[in-house]
Design an enzyme around this catalytic site. Sequence first.
Site, PDB file in Angstrom:
ATOM      1  N   GLU A  10      -6.463   6.828  -1.508  1.00 49.16           N
ATOM      2  CA  GLU A  10      -6.509   5.578  -0.754  1.00 49.16           C
ATOM      3  C   GLU A  10      -6.947   4.412  -1.624  1.00 49.16           C
ATOM      4  O   GLU A  10      -6.357   3.332  -1.567  1.00 49.16           O
ATOM      5  CB  GLU A  10      -7.456   5.720   0.447  1.00 49.16           C
ATOM      6  CG  GLU A  10      -6.798   6.400   1.613  1.00 49.16           C
ATOM      7  CD  GLU A  10      -5.426   5.832   1.885  1.00 49.16           C
ATOM      8  OE1 GLU A  10      -5.340   4.652   2.246  1.00 49.16           O
ATOM      9  OE2 GLU A  10      -4.433   6.536   1.703  1.00 49.16           O
ATOM     10  N   HIS A  36       1.506   4.228  -2.993  1.00 49.06           N
ATOM     11  CA  HIS A  36       1.379   5.687  -2.905  1.00 49.06           C
ATOM     12  C   HIS A  36       2.558   6.344  -3.631  1.00 49.06           C
ATOM     13  O   HIS A  36       2.389   7.350  -4.325  1.00 49.06           O
ATOM     14  CB  HIS A  36       1.411   6.159  -1.438  1.00 49.06           C
ATOM     15  CG  HIS A  36       0.077   6.128  -0.738  1.00 49.06           C
ATOM     16  ND1 HIS A  36      -1.050   6.755  -1.233  1.00 49.06           N
ATOM     17  CD2 HIS A  36      -0.295   5.588   0.450  1.00 49.06           C
ATOM     18  CE1 HIS A  36      -2.057   6.582  -0.378  1.00 49.06           C
ATOM     19  NE2 HIS A  36      -1.631   5.867   0.648  1.00 49.06           N
ATOM     20  N   HIS A  74       0.830  -1.206   0.000  1.00 50.33           N
ATOM     21  CA  HIS A  74       0.000   0.000   0.000  1.00 50.33           C
ATOM     22  C   HIS A  74       0.869   1.263   0.000  1.00 50.33           C
ATOM     23  O   HIS A  74       0.637   2.185  -0.779  1.00 50.33           O
ATOM     24  CB  HIS A  74      -0.929  -0.030   1.219  1.00 50.33           C
ATOM     25  CG  HIS A  74      -1.786   1.170   1.359  1.00 50.33           C
ATOM     26  ND1 HIS A  74      -3.065   1.236   0.849  1.00 50.33           N
ATOM     27  CD2 HIS A  74      -1.555   2.378   1.930  1.00 50.33           C
ATOM     28  CE1 HIS A  74      -3.576   2.426   1.109  1.00 50.33           C
ATOM     29  NE2 HIS A  74      -2.677   3.135   1.769  1.00 50.33           N
ATOM     30  N   GLU A  75       1.885   1.295   0.858  1.00 47.52           N
ATOM     31  CA  GLU A  75       2.723   2.495   0.960  1.00 47.52           C
ATOM     32  C   GLU A  75       3.567   2.699  -0.298  1.00 47.52           C
ATOM     33  O   GLU A  75       3.696   3.814  -0.790  1.00 47.52           O
ATOM     34  CB  GLU A  75       3.612   2.419   2.204  1.00 47.52           C
ATOM     35  CG  GLU A  75       2.844   2.526   3.521  1.00 47.52           C
ATOM     36  CD  GLU A  75       1.980   3.778   3.586  1.00 47.52           C
ATOM     37  OE1 GLU A  75       2.428   4.845   3.139  1.00 47.52           O
ATOM     38  OE2 GLU A  75       0.838   3.675   4.064  1.00 47.52           O
TER      39      GLU A  75
HETATM   40 ZN    ZN Z   1      -2.629   5.164   2.191  1.00 46.00          ZN
END
Ligand code: ZN
Length: 270
Positions: free
Chosen positions: A204, A145, A141-142
């Site tokens: 997100e 980003h 997830h990071e």
């Molecule tokens: Zn996030």
Amino acid sequence: MKNRALQLIWGKAVIGLILLLLLVSCATVPLTGRKQLNLIPEGEMLSMSYTQYDQVKKESRLSTNQAEITMIKNVGTRISQAAESFLREKGVSMKFDWEFILIDDDQVANAWCMPGGKVAFYTGILPITKTETGIAVVMGHEVAHALAKHGNERMSQGLLVQLGGLTLAKALESKPEATQSLYMQAFGLGAQVGFLLPYSRKHESEADHIGLILMAKAGYNPQEAVSFWERMSQSGGQAPPEFLSTHPANQTRINDLKKLLPEAMKYYKK
Ligand SMILES: [Zn+2]
């Protein structure tokens, strides 16, 4: 009266500037194809990232737990290889100098990835990630980003709002503190500086989507992401951990993840 007229002219100038910047600074997010505003040159982003990362390393107590450090680095290496192969497949070139640190702070349940692949995990998130696959959920997830350049986009929006008509070069040069504070906000370094800016729903869901594919490509079962976010929402309690306050684990998110699973499972089975 005069003030009001000035305000109007100023407002129009700012809107004009914004429209111009929108025209010249649009980039595209790999996978989702969404157009985004990226005002900060890549080299500038990387140099801020490297400086800030060194600063964090100097100011934080790094973990000495070899087993946990090794686990973070292993997951990081596998996710970073998946990320580079993902970008190659999309025909996107991006510069990385991967690094993974584990900060010894049980009070902070957080993790982030800055441009160029500079990653930090805080020990406080380990009771929620539980397993190596749980770490892969957060790592994917990071890193997603960073691949989607959400930090640049957040900083660009912040520059427009807070610095108004200043040109970017001037802002970076003459307002180093404001620029640095925007950088910290854009990367969720709130734990150190006392403020937190939640990520937008749009960012997100993009990070969830790309992150699922990265973890699956790296050989981690993406179905585990659902259990992780369920644990995350249960760990909320009275005082939510940083990661939860910037990444609310609501039912909508969990339902959206479930919908993305069939696509991610194709990468997992390959
Ligand atoms: Zn996030």
